[in-house]
Scaffold this motif. Structure first.
Motif: not given
Length: 404
Positions: A226-230, A315-320, A322-328
């Motif tokens: 999870d840390s690797a995917t953020m 944080p780079d949303p293309e690289r990570f 999963c982070l914007p998915l959590a906000y969504e």
């Protein structure tokens, strides 16, 4: 700021006798480090309950050392082994989710350390709060999937919730003595994991072994991926929303590769507080167990000269992704966070089994979030349980892997 509760009486009253612990997930990373803290403070902490999912051998060793009143294991074969090995010791042996819920409500338990992994942690936490216990929470998924239910349990039964996650512990520490109305924003820091600078075009070739090599922290396999995917940071955003009652737009994420600043709070006057420490989970674990006191301990200190610098980046949303998915998921509400969590757990498991690629994790989670989320304002536990099951099954089927 007081711990998350309806009354501060439990946390602020002096305690003469040792605080009696139930350690859920005792054989995992957080559980074993919790027992390290117990060894440091045998006159202030005692162990009443130890639990594990399936590691009967380690649980037996822990039971023989700490002599709890009760142990709980989920695995049927492990249950049989423990009953035989502990016969005549006076240590009660229980099994499964019912055993977990019973042990956290024991009258001889003061503090429940919730270190189970995944959705499995939600029901025992609710049971502990319903019994008015203090819960030291290290299980992100409990608040991600069932934050509204946890809040309701706190309101109705007067239990206490203190975070163990280093980021939320940092925020909690920064908020001590502050008025909630003075908070402008929370800033969660993230290490960026092992792939912060890896070329994006190589991500589909990332192996489980590479994903499990975190540069700063020693954690369990699921949390490390999870840390690797953020995704861990996305889950922490949702967790912070329920812990500190702030909307998504006031919870920010900042990549900080050194992992020295664990999180920050910006106040309405423009001031910012930060909590700093070496990357060692024993620090927030100890604080959760000692609060409102600080106990002297031989943990490593920061060498400021050797450290030299602190770096930050967005944080780079293309690289990570999963982070914007959590906000969504947080914006959607209802069952969306539970779907996000379950889909991610299933996808990470498939990745660790080398059945999908690293980049498939975010793809599968996004598909599940889009197709399965329901907008029910406060889902029941049963509704969340069904959303969890459906999301896991959906990911399994979409990945083309036969369910067992």
């Amino acid at each position: 700021m007081q711990p998350v509760q309806e009354t501060s009486e439990t946390a602020s009253s002096p305690v003469a006798a040792p605080r009696r612990l139930a350690v859920l997930g005792a054989t995992g990373s957080i559980g074993t480090q919790t027992l390290d803290i117990v060894r440091l403070f045998p006159d202030r902490l005692s162990v009443q309950v130890l639990t594990a999912r399936r590691n009967a051998a380690r649980l037996l060793q822990q039971a023989q050392e700490f002599r709890p009143a009760c142990v709980v294991i989920d695995d049927p074969e492990g249950y049989r082994q423990l009953r035989e090995a502990l016969a005549g010791t006076g240590i009660e042996v229980l099994q499964g989710e019912e055993g977990l819920c019973a042990c956290v409500q024991r009258p001889d338990v003061d503090v429940v350390v919730a270190a189970l992994v995944g959705f499995a942690g939600l029901r025992p936490v609710l049971a502990a709060l319903e019994a008015g216990k203090q819960v030291a929470l290290a299980n992100k998924e409990t608040l991600v999937a069932g934050g509204a239910l946890v809040r309701e349990a706190l309101r109705r039964h007067g239990g206490t919730l203190i975070p163990i996650d280093s980021e939320h512990s940092a925020i909690f520490q920064c908020l001590v003595g502050e008025e909630p109305a003075s908070v402008e924003a929370l800033i969660l820091t993230a290490s960026g994991g092992p792939f912060r600078t890896r070329p994006l075009e190589t991500f589909d070739r990332i192996t489980p072994d590479e994903a499990l090599c975190h540069p700063n922290w020693s954690m369990g396999a699921k949390v490390t991926v999870d840390s690797a995917t953020m995704m861990n940071k996305g889950l922490e955003v949702i967790e912070a929303h329920w812990l500190f009652e702030l909307p998504a737009e006031r919870i920010q994420v900042l990549v900080h590769p050194q992992s020295i600043i664990h999180s920050m709070v910006t106040f309405v006057d423009g001031s910012t507080k930060a909590q700093l420490g070496v990357p060692d989970m024993r620090l927030p674990i100890q604080y959760a167990l000692s609060y409102p006191e600080r106990w002297e301990a031989p943990h490593e200190r920061i060498d400021w000269v050797q450290l030299g610098r602190l770096d930050f980046e967005a944080p780079d949303p293309e690289r990570f992704p999963c982070l914007p998915l959590a906000y969504e998921a947080l914006r959607r509400g209802g069952t969306a966070p539970a779907v996000l969590n379950a889909a991610n757990e299933q996808a990470v498991q498939l990745f660790l089994q080398e059945q999908i690629r690293f980049t498939d994790i975010a793809r599968l989670v996004e598909a599940a979030l889009e197709h399965l989320s329901e907008p029910e304002p406060v889902p029941s536990y049963e509704h969340l349980q069904e959303a969890d099951r459906r999301a896991r099954r959906y990911v399994q089927e979409l990945a083309g892997v036969a369910a067992h």
